[in-house]
Design a protein around this motif. Sequence first.
Motif, mmCIF file in Angstrom:
data_model
loop_
_atom_site.group_PDB
_atom_site.id
_atom_site.type_symbol
_atom_site.label_atom_id
_atom_site.label_comp_id
_atom_site.label_asym_id
_atom_site.label_seq_id
_atom_site.Cartn_x
_atom_site.Cartn_y
_atom_site.Cartn_z
ATOM 1 N N THR A 289 0.832 -1.191 0.000
ATOM 2 C CA THR A 289 0.000 0.000 0.000
ATOM 3 C C THR A 289 0.873 1.249 0.000
ATOM 4 O OG1 THR A 289 -1.737 -1.143 1.231
ATOM 5 C CG2 THR A 289 -1.808 1.249 1.236
ATOM 6 N N ARG A 352 -7.732 2.260 4.079
ATOM 7 C CA ARG A 352 -7.150 1.924 5.371
ATOM 8 C C ARG A 352 -8.208 1.988 6.477
ATOM 9 N NH1 ARG A 352 -3.530 5.454 5.326
ATOM 10 N NH2 ARG A 352 -1.865 4.184 4.419
ATOM 11 N N GLU A 355 -10.409 -1.012 6.178
ATOM 12 C CA GLU A 355 -9.721 -2.215 6.653
ATOM 13 C C GLU A 355 -9.724 -2.274 8.173
ATOM 14 O OE1 GLU A 355 -5.309 -4.332 6.252
ATOM 15 O OE2 GLU A 355 -5.805 -2.518 5.125
ATOM 16 N N GLU A 356 -9.482 -1.123 8.811
ATOM 17 C CA GLU A 356 -9.525 -1.091 10.272
ATOM 18 C C GLU A 356 -10.929 -1.375 10.781
ATOM 19 O OE1 GLU A 356 -8.047 2.701 11.302
ATOM 20 O OE2 GLU A 356 -5.943 2.247 10.812
ATOM 21 N N ASP A 358 -13.158 -3.250 9.251
ATOM 22 C CA ASP A 358 -13.393 -4.693 9.076
ATOM 23 C C ASP A 358 -12.714 -5.495 10.176
ATOM 24 O OD1 ASP A 358 -14.854 -4.150 6.839
ATOM 25 O OD2 ASP A 358 -13.226 -4.528 5.424
#
Length: 394
Positions: A289, A352, A355-356, A358
Amino acid sequence: MSRRLVNRGGLSATNTQPSASSRTAVLPDYEPPSCMLDSTARRALGELSNNRGTTAYEIQLKQSSRYIGISISDLHERLRIQRDRLAKLRAIREGKGGVKSSDEENLEAHVARLEKEVESLTKDHEISMRDLLDKRAELEDEADILGALYTRTTAQGAASGNDSTAQDAEDHTGPLPNDARARDVPSTLDAYNEIRSGKIAEYEQLSMHERYALNNDYVAFKKLWHDAAVGEDGPPLPDASRWFDRNGLPVMSGSTGMHGVQGDGDDSDDDIAVSREVVSVKCPLTLRTMQNPYSNRKCKHTFEKSALLDYLPMQGEVQCAQTGCNQKFSRANFDKDFFLDQAMLRRIERARAAEESDMDMDEDEDEELEGDSEVAVRGYKRRHSSRPPKTERG
């Protein structure tokens, strides 16, 4: 008291009036002093043109252009979110076959007002962005102007015999004879204004495409604007050749304010190719990333800056690292070809954050599953409580 005593210590009445000659005297027009720059002044001028560092004004203009890009992105992102909400309400109502609710009517009115405000603010942002770029171009020309002025004054000093030796002689022995000077000393200020006027005329002769569409900061601004308006799944940004019409005016058509976003049937092959690619937040070179994404304004591919600099050779050119791309780059033209992609940076931040989010949801689900497992085990024991106690204990 006598008249003599009254006027003692002062001028007599007859001497206070101007003479006829002074009343008729006409002074010549003022002419600013004109003197040739000596060797020290010319040397200082040369150093100024060569060692001119980044000024606070330039830093302010650069930051302002970045803030305008962030602002235009926030405006269109908010409008797109409200439009999506309205579309969902309509879809639910049409699916149920019901009548329009008060919430939907209020949201329609809100979106209509917001569209007008965003359209007006978008025009103001676009004008302000171009104005900032004009100011930055003027500052960039300043070094060239000072360099040209240094060259001209140096040549004039040599032609008039006003070099360091002649100047030192004049300082110590008095004015040089008239025949030592080739001609009248020209005005350095006039020379500066002449060179500056030429630079301004040269800039004004550039087309709008040449002034802005080839400028990395304007490209980043348009990308922020477009991506916020259409979302991550929307069509690609139209080619820069269509950002201005034949009259040099910015194209502002379309409900999102961007030309071609609704499909004008004139998409280029490059646009179609980019739209078919999956835009990834990972660098093609590092497969990680990106933290500092830099995009190319020609092929529109994005890379991590540090990896890109390592990839580009010190001399010569190299093909784009993205598979299937035939564009070639060089380290020497890095600042010209690449720009910090604020739109990609915002996309990375959203990815990001998602993702955090999730990960937090996974942790919550794990805790729920652990609780369910305990209940299931207890339930299993309860369901088998009819067995003989020895069997259950065993």
